[in-house]
Enzyme design. Structure first.
Site, PDB file in Angstrom:
ATOM      1  NE  ARG A 138      -4.530  14.227   9.458  1.00 17.78           N
ATOM      2  CZ  ARG A 138      -5.735  13.780   9.857  1.00 17.78           C
ATOM      3  NH1 ARG A 138      -6.332  12.815   9.186  1.00 17.78           N
ATOM      4  NH2 ARG A 138      -6.345  14.323  10.890  1.00 17.78           N
TER       5      ARG A 138
ATOM      6  CG  HIS B 143      -9.886  13.682   5.008  1.00 16.03           C
ATOM      7  ND1 HIS B 143      -8.687  14.290   5.260  1.00 16.03           N
ATOM      8  CD2 HIS B 143     -10.244  13.101   6.190  1.00 16.03           C
ATOM      9  CE1 HIS B 143      -8.341  14.113   6.529  1.00 16.03           C
ATOM     10  NE2 HIS B 143      -9.287  13.381   7.114  1.00 16.03           N
TER      11      HIS B 143
HETATM   12  P1  NDP Z   1      -3.639   6.791  17.912  1.00 19.13           P
HETATM   13  O1  NDP Z   1      -2.817   7.904  18.445  1.00 19.13           O
HETATM   14  O2  NDP Z   1      -4.561   6.075  18.814  1.00 19.13           O
HETATM   15  O3  NDP Z   1      -2.671   5.679  17.280  1.00 19.13           O
HETATM   16  C1  NDP Z   1      -1.578   5.987  16.489  1.00 19.13           C
HETATM   17  C2  NDP Z   1      -0.833   4.687  16.164  1.00 19.13           C
HETATM   18  O4  NDP Z   1       0.238   4.995  15.258  1.00 19.13           O
HETATM   19  C3  NDP Z   1      -0.203   4.033  17.389  1.00 19.13           C
HETATM   20  O5  NDP Z   1      -0.289   2.635  17.291  1.00 19.13           O
HETATM   21  C4  NDP Z   1       1.249   4.479  17.295  1.00 19.13           C
HETATM   22  O6  NDP Z   1       2.186   3.599  17.864  1.00 19.13           O
HETATM   23  C5  NDP Z   1       1.432   4.472  15.795  1.00 19.13           C
HETATM   24  N1  NDP Z   1       2.569   5.319  15.438  1.00 19.13           N
HETATM   25  C6  NDP Z   1       2.706   6.655  15.581  1.00 19.13           C
HETATM   26  N2  NDP Z   1       3.911   7.061  15.141  1.00 19.13           N
HETATM   27  C7  NDP Z   1       4.539   5.952  14.712  1.00 19.13           C
HETATM   28  C8  NDP Z   1       5.806   5.712  14.168  1.00 19.13           C
HETATM   29  N3  NDP Z   1       6.681   6.688  13.969  1.00 19.13           N
HETATM   30  N4  NDP Z   1       6.124   4.443  13.832  1.00 19.13           N
HETATM   31  C9  NDP Z   1       5.249   3.438  14.053  1.00 19.13           C
HETATM   32  N5  NDP Z   1       4.012   3.584  14.583  1.00 19.13           N
HETATM   33  C10 NDP Z   1       3.677   4.833  14.909  1.00 19.13           C
HETATM   34  O7  NDP Z   1      -4.400   7.368  16.646  1.00 19.13           O
HETATM   35  P2  NDP Z   1      -5.784   6.874  16.015  1.00 19.13           P
HETATM   36  O8  NDP Z   1      -5.706   5.422  15.779  1.00 19.13           O
HETATM   37  O9  NDP Z   1      -6.924   7.402  16.788  1.00 19.13           O
HETATM   38  O10 NDP Z   1      -5.770   7.689  14.624  1.00 19.13           O
HETATM   39  C11 NDP Z   1      -4.744   7.502  13.688  1.00 19.13           C
HETATM   40  C12 NDP Z   1      -4.805   8.590  12.642  1.00 19.13           C
HETATM   41  O11 NDP Z   1      -5.891   8.376  11.740  1.00 19.13           O
HETATM   42  C13 NDP Z   1      -5.064  10.013  13.145  1.00 19.13           C
HETATM   43  O12 NDP Z   1      -3.907  10.586  13.685  1.00 19.13           O
HETATM   44  C14 NDP Z   1      -5.515  10.708  11.892  1.00 19.13           C
HETATM   45  O13 NDP Z   1      -4.389  11.216  11.203  1.00 19.13           O
HETATM   46  C15 NDP Z   1      -6.144   9.594  11.064  1.00 19.13           C
HETATM   47  N6  NDP Z   1      -7.590   9.770  10.917  1.00 19.13           N
HETATM   48  C16 NDP Z   1      -8.116   9.869   9.653  1.00 19.13           C
HETATM   49  C17 NDP Z   1      -9.474   9.988   9.468  1.00 19.13           C
HETATM   50  C18 NDP Z   1     -10.065  10.016   8.103  1.00 19.13           C
HETATM   51  O14 NDP Z   1     -11.258  10.273   7.972  1.00 19.13           O
HETATM   52  N7  NDP Z   1      -9.307   9.724   7.065  1.00 19.13           N
HETATM   53  C19 NDP Z   1     -10.388  10.055  10.619  1.00 19.13           C
HETATM   54  C20 NDP Z   1      -9.733   9.933  11.884  1.00 19.13           C
HETATM   55  C21 NDP Z   1      -8.389   9.800  12.020  1.00 19.13           C
HETATM   56  P3  NDP Z   1       2.187   3.286  19.436  1.00 19.13           P
HETATM   57  O15 NDP Z   1       0.971   2.435  19.646  1.00 19.13           O
HETATM   58  O16 NDP Z   1       3.438   2.568  19.642  1.00 19.13           O
HETATM   59  O17 NDP Z   1       2.083   4.628  20.121  1.00 19.13           O
HETATM   60  C1  OXD Z   2      -9.595  13.135  11.986  1.00 20.33           C
HETATM   61  C2  OXD Z   2      -9.980  13.244  10.584  1.00 20.33           C
HETATM   62  O1  OXD Z   2      -8.418  13.293  12.323  1.00 20.33           O
HETATM   63  O2  OXD Z   2     -11.193  13.289  10.303  1.00 20.33           O
HETATM   64  O3  OXD Z   2     -10.485  12.871  12.816  1.00 20.33           O
HETATM   65  O4  OXD Z   2      -9.114  13.268   9.713  1.00 20.33           O
END
Ligand code: NDP
Ligand code: OXD
Length: 320
Positions: free
Chosen positions: A235, A283
């Protein structure tokens, strides 16, 4: 006539993709598509489920009978940060197509930087035939992935297949075969080994502005790519864009690939558009496939109806 209560759809996606996917979705229940102006004043109090991406804030005041809210994407910051949400389960979109797309973007960008993609594209524009002598192999380069959730865990495996040395960082300690992992307490050690930093974090109170000058300054400077490289597809709110831009200008960062921005669309006057060491994608790293989204929602509703627990429910306290 179905005796099931409606699902309300408010997805700010390309309209045609929603209309087309709705033709075959939810065959056994009524659908209220808020993208259809005819539904603007519909009574939503009967709706049982909502599928949303940046919805009209009024929706949650009008749809008073909801049992669960489905996010149209993997991220939920678009609703958690912007709305007063009812105390209901919020379900993230988790799907193979989205995961594969994100890993494709990450691997594509890592390979692009590894193989001098920016320099060769510039040479081609100038009709210059010159082989860059210094060509490290993937195994010489350490890619550090911040966020080892659904997307990060898949990306690290695919980067590994390409030969990169891969390490990962997440809030809680993780064990992934073949990957050295770090947790919140060992961030500096992780950064000090990283040549290409990949951001796949959700936007939460803890991750807002995490990618700043102080963090970039801790990345490894002695790696084979001439300086650290930053990729962000998590993000934009996690990057301090002003500091990022200055780091790209003064050499703290060698280059960046950015799919997400503090403000989207990226404003026309942003210097990031024209910096020679920056790759911008709009994006687009992993757009939701709307058909797959509706199949995921149908599967979760079927679980509820079978008395099973919902999957991929957001922890409202941690914000993801
Ligand atoms: P998940 O919820 O599966 O994973 C999030 C990861 O981030 C976990 O490993 C979590 O740690 C870690 N995390 C969260 N907060 C912290 C923190 N404060 N410090 C360290 N690690 C942290 O999410 P996804 O993998 O499915 O997606 C990740 C993000 O990708 C989405 O939230 C979205 O914002 C973005 N996204 C962007 C897209 C695009 O097109 N650009 C498309 C889809 C998603 P832990 O494992 O310990 O919980
Ligand atoms: C998502 C994105 O969160 O597309 O899936 O950003």
């Amino acid at each position: 006539m179905s005796d099931k209560r409606p699902v309300v759809i408010d997805l700010r996606f390309a309209r045609e993709s929603v209309v087309s996917a709705l033709r075959s979705a939810f065959p056994d229940r009524p659908v209220i598509d808020m993208g259809d102006p005819a539904n603007a004043d519909r009574d939503l109090s009967e709706a049982e489920f909502a599928v949303v991406w940046k919805p009209d804030p009024e929706l949650f005041r009008r749809a008073t009978g909801l049992k669960a809210i489905f996010s149209g994407g993997a991220g939920v910051d678009h609703i958690l940060s912007a709305y007063e949400l009812p105390d209901l389960p919020i379900i993230r979109f988790v799907d193979r197509s989205l995961t594969d797309r994100m890993s494709e973007w990450v691997v594509w960008q890592c390979l692009h930087h590894l193989r001098n993609g920016i320099a060769y594209a510039s040479q081609q524009r100038d009709r210059v035939w010159h082989e860059i002598a210094e060509q490290p192999e993937a195994r010489d380069v350490t890619v550090g992935v911040m966020g080892l959730g659904v997307l990060g865990a898949d990306a690290v495996r695919k980067l590994k297949v390409m030969g990169f040395d891969v390490i990962g960082w997440s809030r809680r300690a993780k064990s992934i075969e073949g990957i050295e992992t770090f947790d919140a307490a060992t961030l500096d050690a992780f950064l000090g080994q990283t040549d290409i930093l990949v951001g796949l974090l959700p936007l939460t109170g803890d991750t807002r502005g995490i990618y700043d000058r102080a963090l970039f300054s801790k990345l490894r400077r002695t790696g084979p790519l001439g300086g650290p490289i930053f990729l962000n597809a998590g993000r934009g709110g996690s990057q301090k864009e002003n500091e990022l831009t200055k780091c790209l200008a003064d050499g703290t960062l060698n280059a960046a690939s950015l799919d997400v921005f503090e403000k989207e669309p990226l404003p026309a006057d942003s210097p990031l558009w024209t910096m020679p060491n920056v790759i911008v994608t709009p994006h687009a790293a992993a757009a939701s496939d709307v058909r797959a989204l509706f199949r995921h929602v149908e599967a979760q509703i079927a679980r509820v109806e079978a008395g099973k627990a919902l999957e991929f429910v957001v922890d409202r306290t941690s914000g993801y």
